[in-house]
Design a protein around this motif. Structure first.
Motif, PDB file in Angstrom:
ATOM      1  N   THR A 114       2.953  -5.109  16.988  1.00 49.26           N
ATOM      2  CA  THR A 114       2.880  -4.511  15.654  1.00 49.26           C
ATOM      3  C   THR A 114       2.142  -3.182  15.786  1.00 49.26           C
ATOM      4  O   THR A 114       1.135  -3.089  16.470  1.00 49.26           O
ATOM      5  N   GLN A 115       2.679  -2.157  15.153  1.00 52.31           N
ATOM      6  CA  GLN A 115       2.139  -0.810  15.313  1.00 52.31           C
ATOM      7  C   GLN A 115       0.960  -0.571  14.382  1.00 52.31           C
ATOM      8  O   GLN A 115       1.032  -0.863  13.183  1.00 52.31           O
ATOM      9  N   VAL A 116      -0.104  -0.046  14.954  1.00 57.96           N
ATOM     10  CA  VAL A 116      -1.259   0.409  14.169  1.00 57.96           C
ATOM     11  C   VAL A 116      -1.392   1.905  14.397  1.00 57.96           C
ATOM     12  O   VAL A 116      -1.501   2.353  15.543  1.00 57.96           O
ATOM     13  N   THR A 117      -1.380   2.652  13.316  1.00 55.85           N
ATOM     14  CA  THR A 117      -1.518   4.103  13.390  1.00 55.85           C
ATOM     15  C   THR A 117      -2.687   4.520  12.511  1.00 55.85           C
ATOM     16  O   THR A 117      -2.726   4.187  11.325  1.00 55.85           O
ATOM     17  N   VAL A 118      -3.624   5.220  13.117  1.00 57.03           N
ATOM     18  CA  VAL A 118      -4.825   5.653  12.402  1.00 57.03           C
ATOM     19  C   VAL A 118      -4.785   7.172  12.295  1.00 57.03           C
ATOM     20  O   VAL A 118      -4.762   7.876  13.313  1.00 57.03           O
ATOM     21  N   SER A 119      -4.775   7.666  11.078  1.00 60.88           N
ATOM     22  CA  SER A 119      -4.735   9.107  10.854  1.00 60.88           C
ATOM     23  C   SER A 119      -6.139   9.663  10.688  1.00 60.88           C
ATOM     24  O   SER A 119      -7.026   8.992  10.151  1.00 60.88           O
ATOM     25  N   SER A 120      -6.307  10.872  11.140  1.00 58.17           N
ATOM     26  CA  SER A 120      -7.652  11.493  11.070  1.00 58.17           C
ATOM     27  C   SER A 120      -7.839  12.247   9.772  1.00 58.17           C
ATOM     28  O   SER A 120      -6.926  12.445   9.005  1.00 58.17           O
TER      29      SER A 120
END
Length: 120
Positions: A114-120
């Motif tokens: 499962t993809q986890v994407t954390v934006s800054s």
């Protein structure tokens, strides 16, 4: 056929939280360990956290203090709470299960991720 199904990934801002879940199905003899690994593009798959049948936990230094792994072994489910997320936490997160088939034989299984994407 053992199947691991992850859920809970998504896009989150830095500092946010996510809770990943993984449910196992199929013929499993005796769960030894369940856990989470992650793989960022161009990198190897690395350990995030594991939990044994006895409840002993192990965390990667990169997530220690920011994450909590828990499991309901009877329900064949493992969870990963991720807090204070950082852009470097961005990766595909994979559920893992080690099955003690019999003395001297273990099998391990992986979820699809499962993809986890954390934006800054």
């Amino acid at each position: 056929q053992v199947q691991l199904v992850e859920s809970g990934g998504g896009l989150v801002q830095a500092g946010g939280s996510l809770r990943l879940s993984c449910a196992a199905s199929g013929i499993i003899f005796s769960i030894n360990t369940m856990g989470w690994y992650r793989q960022a593009p161009g990198n190897q798959r690395v350990l995030v956290a594991t939990i044994t049948r006895a409840g002993n936990t192990n965390y990667a230094d990169s997530v220690k203090g920011r994450s909590t792994i828990s499991a309901d072994i009877a329900k064949r489910t493992v969870y990963l709470q991720l807090n204070s997320l950082k852009p470097e936490d961005t990766a595909a997160y994979y559920c893992h299960l080690v099955d003690d088939v019999r003395v001297g034989k273990r099998l391990d299984y992986w979820g699809q991720g499962t993809q986890v994407t954390v934006s800054s």
